[in-house]
Scaffold this motif. Structure first.
Motif, PDB file in Angstrom:
ATOM      1  N   UNK A  12     -32.894 -27.657  15.411  1.00 18.84           N
ATOM      2  CA  UNK A  12     -31.431 -27.616  15.983  1.00 18.84           C
ATOM      3  C   UNK A  12     -31.218 -26.498  16.400  1.00 18.84           C
ATOM      4  N   UNK A  13     -32.281 -25.715  15.880  1.00 17.81           N
ATOM      5  CA  UNK A  13     -31.663 -23.923  16.140  1.00 17.81           C
ATOM      6  C   UNK A  13     -32.801 -23.676  17.068  1.00 17.81           C
ATOM      7  N   UNK A  14     -33.546 -23.797  17.214  1.00 19.85           N
ATOM      8  CA  UNK A  14     -34.580 -23.684  18.787  1.00 19.85           C
ATOM      9  C   UNK A  14     -34.315 -24.272  19.489  1.00 19.85           C
ATOM     10  N   UNK A  15     -33.505 -25.806  19.922  1.00 19.79           N
ATOM     11  CA  UNK A  15     -34.223 -27.161  20.902  1.00 19.79           C
ATOM     12  C   UNK A  15     -32.688 -28.037  21.339  1.00 19.79           C
ATOM     13  N   UNK A  16     -31.757 -27.450  19.928  1.00 13.89           N
ATOM     14  CA  UNK A  16     -30.071 -28.079  19.907  1.00 13.89           C
ATOM     15  C   UNK A  16     -29.431 -27.074  19.997  1.00 13.89           C
ATOM     16  N   UNK A  17     -29.715 -25.673  20.147  1.00  9.32           N
ATOM     17  CA  UNK A  17     -28.234 -24.870  20.395  1.00  9.32           C
ATOM     18  C   UNK A  17     -27.953 -24.718  18.737  1.00  9.32           C
ATOM     19  N   UNK A  18     -27.890 -25.056  17.673  1.00  9.75           N
ATOM     20  CA  UNK A  18     -27.362 -25.069  16.686  1.00  9.75           C
ATOM     21  C   UNK A  18     -26.927 -23.540  16.118  1.00  9.75           C
ATOM     22  N   UNK A  19     -25.975 -23.299  16.038  1.00  5.49           N
ATOM     23  CA  UNK A  19     -25.504 -21.905  16.156  1.00  5.49           C
ATOM     24  C   UNK A  19     -26.290 -20.933  14.090  1.00  5.49           C
ATOM     25  N   UNK A  20     -26.330 -22.741  13.027  1.00  2.35           N
ATOM     26  CA  UNK A  20     -26.527 -22.185  11.541  1.00  2.35           C
ATOM     27  C   UNK A  20     -25.170 -22.293  11.036  1.00  2.35           C
ATOM     28  N   UNK A  21     -24.598 -22.697  11.312  1.00  5.21           N
ATOM     29  CA  UNK A  21     -23.248 -22.255  10.573  1.00  5.21           C
ATOM     30  C   UNK A  21     -23.253 -24.458   9.711  1.00  5.21           C
ATOM     31  N   UNK A  22     -23.368 -24.070   8.922  1.00 10.01           N
ATOM     32  CA  UNK A  22     -23.153 -25.898   7.714  1.00 10.01           C
ATOM     33  C   UNK A  22     -21.668 -25.665   8.453  1.00 10.01           C
ATOM     34  N   UNK A  23     -21.116 -27.454   8.026  1.00  8.78           N
ATOM     35  CA  UNK A  23     -19.699 -27.932   7.767  1.00  8.78           C
ATOM     36  C   UNK A  23     -19.858 -28.626   7.206  1.00  8.78           C
ATOM     37  N   UNK A  24     -21.000 -29.053   6.117  1.00  8.61           N
ATOM     38  CA  UNK A  24     -20.340 -29.668   4.830  1.00  8.61           C
ATOM     39  C   UNK A  24     -21.839 -28.696   4.129  1.00  8.61           C
ATOM     40  N   UNK A  25     -21.592 -28.096   3.179  1.00  7.89           N
ATOM     41  CA  UNK A  25     -21.997 -28.226   2.029  1.00  7.89           C
ATOM     42  C   UNK A  25     -21.736 -28.894   0.730  1.00  7.89           C
ATOM     43  N   UNK A  26     -22.954 -29.435  -0.037  1.00  2.00           N
ATOM     44  CA  UNK A  26     -23.116 -30.341  -1.164  1.00  2.00           C
ATOM     45  C   UNK A  26     -23.678 -29.849  -2.192  1.00  2.00           C
ATOM     46  N   UNK A  27     -22.710 -29.152  -3.064  1.00  6.22           N
ATOM     47  CA  UNK A  27     -23.473 -28.833  -4.568  1.00  6.22           C
ATOM     48  C   UNK A  27     -23.320 -30.076  -5.883  1.00  6.22           C
ATOM     49  N   UNK A  28     -24.534 -29.756  -6.773  1.00  8.83           N
ATOM     50  CA  UNK A  28     -24.568 -30.088  -7.518  1.00  8.83           C
ATOM     51  C   UNK A  28     -24.105 -29.650  -9.059  1.00  8.83           C
ATOM     52  N   UNK A  49     -24.889 -36.240  15.703  1.00 14.86           N
ATOM     53  CA  UNK A  49     -26.165 -35.624  15.151  1.00 14.86           C
ATOM     54  C   UNK A  49     -26.167 -34.319  14.252  1.00 14.86           C
ATOM     55  N   UNK A  50     -26.660 -34.138  13.484  1.00 12.60           N
ATOM     56  CA  UNK A  50     -26.673 -33.333  12.098  1.00 12.60           C
ATOM     57  C   UNK A  50     -28.141 -32.881  12.405  1.00 12.60           C
ATOM     58  N   UNK A  51     -27.819 -31.045  11.735  1.00  8.80           N
ATOM     59  CA  UNK A  51     -29.344 -30.889  11.422  1.00  8.80           C
ATOM     60  C   UNK A  51     -28.900 -31.117   9.744  1.00  8.80           C
ATOM     61  N   UNK A  52     -30.091 -30.664   8.755  1.00  6.97           N
ATOM     62  CA  UNK A  52     -30.075 -31.259   7.466  1.00  6.97           C
ATOM     63  C   UNK A  52     -31.049 -30.058   6.767  1.00  6.97           C
ATOM     64  N   UNK A  53     -30.772 -29.968   5.665  1.00  8.34           N
ATOM     65  CA  UNK A  53     -31.858 -28.960   5.256  1.00  8.34           C
ATOM     66  C   UNK A  53     -32.717 -30.023   4.235  1.00  8.34           C
ATOM     67  N   UNK A  54     -33.892 -29.587   3.833  1.00  4.52           N
ATOM     68  CA  UNK A  54     -34.795 -30.457   3.424  1.00  4.52           C
ATOM     69  C   UNK A  54     -34.931 -30.832   1.944  1.00  4.52           C
TER      70      UNK A  54
END
Length: 405
Positions: free
Chosen positions: A219-235, A134-139
């Motif tokens: 993910x932050x409000x209901x699943x306890x996500x701390x906001x630290x990304x684990x993978x950053x994708x860059x073009x 389960x992963x939080x994802x940016x738009x």
């Protein structure tokens, strides 16, 4: 007068190219089954080599088309280890800092939720999670990694705040979900989430195929996500990829750049291609062995032909055929026999390549050098295989050949 007559007789006894081919072909037509079986041995060896080269080339062409479509300018950042060997973490501001780099076209991220699991319903035992993360994802994740939707829609400003989930292609298959919709739900993190979309396989980010992706906010409000990304994708800009790559770690985490790992997904595909080339070399060696066996078959056929045709050889010698003409006749037969196998093998190899490539949805590519080289190899094999029988036939004395018949 006698010299003129001798020159006329010498010219008359010469065999032109057309005569050589006619005589050689006549020898093959007399034993069609044996010729077919001998040519088949050559054809199998050539077909194996052409097929291996064609399939490998078609695979590389498909890979190159994929890279051209997806681009080789995608870079990923992930946390490594700190000085004490513990797992490091990237700053929450890493995505924003990377996105402001001059040569970066876009930046997005995912954050893994280690404590959250996803199930088809709430009656499945907790240990049977099926390996789905389960992963939080940016738009902006699909735009950055080149992901497309197989069904439904991606997260938006509204759904990122509510219990909505997008499933990777493999994750959807494991959960037994084939379509998205408001009535399709999964049990995720101890609550129901609505499946709003399913991704197609993501070639440059295969880790997303096994993931259930939820909005960053929920993910932050209901699943306890701390906001630290684990993978950053860059073009990055295509002509500035290496420059960006060298600066990414220091930009994402200025205080501990040595704790950030930077990679390029297309490099993994290139490494896979290199492994395929090594395997191709092994298969080519096996094809060469098959070709050698076919050459032995041609030599055996020609030796038997010489033994069976002693009377013909003796009669031709008694009628004025020279040793050179006998050698040329049997060498021509050997070359024609090998050429038949070579041409048939090239055709069979192209057919095998086309069929296999079509099943994999690859373009069919057979290098011209492979086809020309295949036929040339058979001619060399035919020449070597027919050399000894031709010399042996030429050495037969007319009286000996006729007497032994």
């Amino acid at each position: 007068m006698s010299r003129t007559r001798a020159r006329t007789t010498d010219r008359a006894s010469r065999l032109g190219p057309r005569d050589v081919l006619r005589v050689g072909a006549a020898g093959l037509r007399a034993r069609p089954l044996r010729v077919f079986l001998s040519a088949l041995g050559i054809a199998i060896g050539i077909a194996a080599m052409i097929g291996v080269v064609g399939i490998s080339t078609s695979s590389r062409a498909d890979l190159q088309a994929t890279l051209d479509r997806l681009g080789t300018n995608l870079l990923t950042l992930s946390p490594g280890q700190d000085l004490f060997g513990d797992a490091a973490e990237m700053p929450t501001e890493a995505v924003g800092m990377v996105g402001r780099m001059p040569d970066v076209l876009s930046a997005s991220a995912t954050g893994k939720l280690s404590d959250a699991k996803v199930y088809r319903n709430d009656h499945i035992p907790t240990e049977e999670s099926g390996g789905i993360s389960v992963q939080a994802a940016r738009l902006d994740l699909p735009r950055t990694v080149g992901a497309t939707m197989a069904d439904g829609t991606w997260l938006n400003i509204a759904t990122t705040k509510y219990p909505a989930v997008v499933l990777g292609s493999a994750a959807a298959g494991r959960l037994g979900i084939g379509a998205a919709g408001p009535d399709i739900q999964v049990w995720l993190g101890g609550r129901w989430f609505t499946v709003i979309g399913i991704l197609n396989p993501v070639d440059l980010a295969p880790e997303l195929d096994d993931a259930a992706l939820v909005g960053w906010d929920v993910a932050q409000t209901r699943l306890g996500f701390d906001g630290h990304p684990t993978t950053v994708y860059t073009r990055a800009a295509k002509h500035r990829v290496e420059t960006v790559r060298n600066l990414l770690a220091a930009t994402a985490d200025p205080q501990s750049p040595n704790e950030i790992k930077v990679s390029r997904p297309s490099d993994a595909l290139a490494a896979q291609n290199a492994a395929d080339r090594a395997f191709t070399g092994l298969l080519l060696g096996l094809g060469g062995v098959a070709l050698l066996v076919g050459g032995v078959g041609v030599a055996n056929t020609m030796v038997i032909s010489v033994l069976e045709r002693r009377a013909e050889i003796g009669l031709r010698r008694s009628l004025g055929a020279t040793r050179g003409q006998i050698r040329i006749q049997f060498l021509t037969e050997s070359q024609l026999l090998a050429a038949l196998g070579g041409i048939g093998g090239v055709a069979l190899g192209i057919l095998v390549t086309a069929v296999y490539a079509s099943t994999q949805h690859w373009p069919t590519v057979v290098p011209p050098w492979a086809m020309v080289g295949g036929v040339a190899a058979t001619l060399v094999i035919g020449g070597l295989a027919g050399l000894y029988p031709a010399i042996r036939a030429a050495r037969l004395a007319p009286t000996e050949a006729l007497a032994s018949s």
